[in-house]
Design an enzyme around this catalytic site. Structure first.
Site, mmCIF file in Angstrom:
data_model
loop_
_atom_site.group_PDB
_atom_site.id
_atom_site.type_symbol
_atom_site.label_atom_id
_atom_site.label_comp_id
_atom_site.label_asym_id
_atom_site.label_seq_id
_atom_site.Cartn_x
_atom_site.Cartn_y
_atom_site.Cartn_z
ATOM 1 C CB SER A 1 -0.898 0.017 1.239
ATOM 2 O OG SER A 1 -1.559 1.272 1.376
ATOM 3 C CE1 TYR B 1 -5.071 -2.947 4.725
ATOM 4 C CE2 TYR B 1 -4.356 -0.676 4.435
ATOM 5 C CZ TYR B 1 -4.724 -1.892 3.896
ATOM 6 O OH TYR B 1 -4.724 -2.062 2.540
#
Length: 319
Positions: free
Chosen positions: A154, A179
């Site tokens: 990400s 996350y």
């Protein structure tokens, strides 16, 4: 890693090379970006295996893919990344000779309460990182000699740091930071894996990708998996893109013969939207000490250690 993009042949995300006879596994291939990775790879004629813990969702995704790709060759692999003891059985069911594994599945929890797996690991870190680490080790015997292992990271992880004294967020748990740290762990492991593969003389290559800013509202309809675009987010299309476009980096990492191990691929426009390009590996992503430390801890926590035999006698045309 210093090769200029001009050395590559033109790559068209809408005209992918044929892959008949090849087999690809996509974890989380039943939804989100993973669904579109699976759909696009299925369109090349390859057999695509959807790794998912929910059989009903996997079969719904296969129905949606076949509506776009008539005759698509698909199968479901039961896979629960949060349950480490179950992964050996899942890996044993994987088809032999996998040409690529896309480590895409992930969770971002909304619940502010910290949750743990039955093994006592924080759920987000366990699912996104530890499960994929163990799966990679367990799948090693099922991989083709020149397979690709593609890790979906990400862009948010580019500014993250791991706290090795609290990898499980026991002291300060918040869903979004947990996350982001789990995605950084995946990225570091993807690069460390490639270094270890090269040191072992293996022709298997590990590539890291990220989807940029991929929104549901900019994503085309794929019933019953996804309802379709929303007019309320159209201005966001100037900066971001849909999940179908977020899949392009992973698909290129699987299919492009010029993609090499140890590379990072993401969207062309500011790393947020557009067609995939190779990016520089820098900042937290390039922390060799953190990657080595994380690898050792992950091996201890999972009881696995990805080990690939030397394939020095096998020439990888894509290396």
């Amino acid at each position: 890693m210093s090769r200029p993009d001009t050395a590559r042949p033109a790559w068209d995300v809408h005209r992918l090379p044929a892959s008949t006879g090849r087999t690809f596994l996509v974890t989380g291939g039943n939804a989100g970006i993973g669904y579109f990775v699976a759909e696009q790879l299925a369109g090349t004629g390859a057999e695509v295996v959807l790794g998912s813990r929910d059989a009903a969702k996997a079969h719904a995704a296969m129905t949606a893919i076949r509506a776009q790709v008539p005759g698509a060759r698909l199968r479901h692999l039961p896979l629960d990344l949060a349950d480490l003891p179950s992964l050996a059985a899942s890996a044993a069911l994987a088809p032999a000779g996998l040409d690529a594994v896309v480590l895409n599945a992930g969770v971002l929890l909304d619940d502010p309460r910290r949750r743990e797996t039955p093994q006592g690991h924080e759920l987000t870190f366990a699912t996104n990182h530890l499960g994929h680490f163990a799966l990679t080790a367990l799948l090693a015997p099922a991989l083709a000699p020149d397979a690709r292992i593609v890790t979906t990271g990400s862009f948010t992880a580019k500014s993250a740091r791991l706290d090795f004294a609290d990898l499980m967020s026991a002291r300060d748990y918040r869903p979004k930071p947990a996350y982001v740290r789990s995605k950084l762990a995946q990225v570091l492991t993807g690069f460390e894996l490639d270094r270890r593969l090269r040191a072992a003389g293996s022709a298997v290559r590990s590539v890291v990708v990220h989807p940029g800013g991929a929104l549901d509202g900019l994503t085309p309809s794929r019933p019953p998996v996804h309802a379709g675009r929303s007019p309320h987010v159209l201005p966001a299309g100037l900066l971001l893109h849909g999940k179908h476009a977020g899949a392009w980096s992973a698909v290129r990492a699987v299919l492009d013969p010029d993609v090499r191990g140890g590379e990072l691929w993401g969207p062309r426009v500011a790393g947020m939207r557009g067609r995939p390009r190779r990016e520089r590996v820098r900042g937290p992503f390039a922390d060799l000490d953190a990657a080595a430390q994380l690898w050792a801890i992950s091996a201890d926590l999972t009881g696995t250690d990805p080990d690939f035999p030397s394939t020095a006698g096998h020439r990888d045309p894509r290396a």
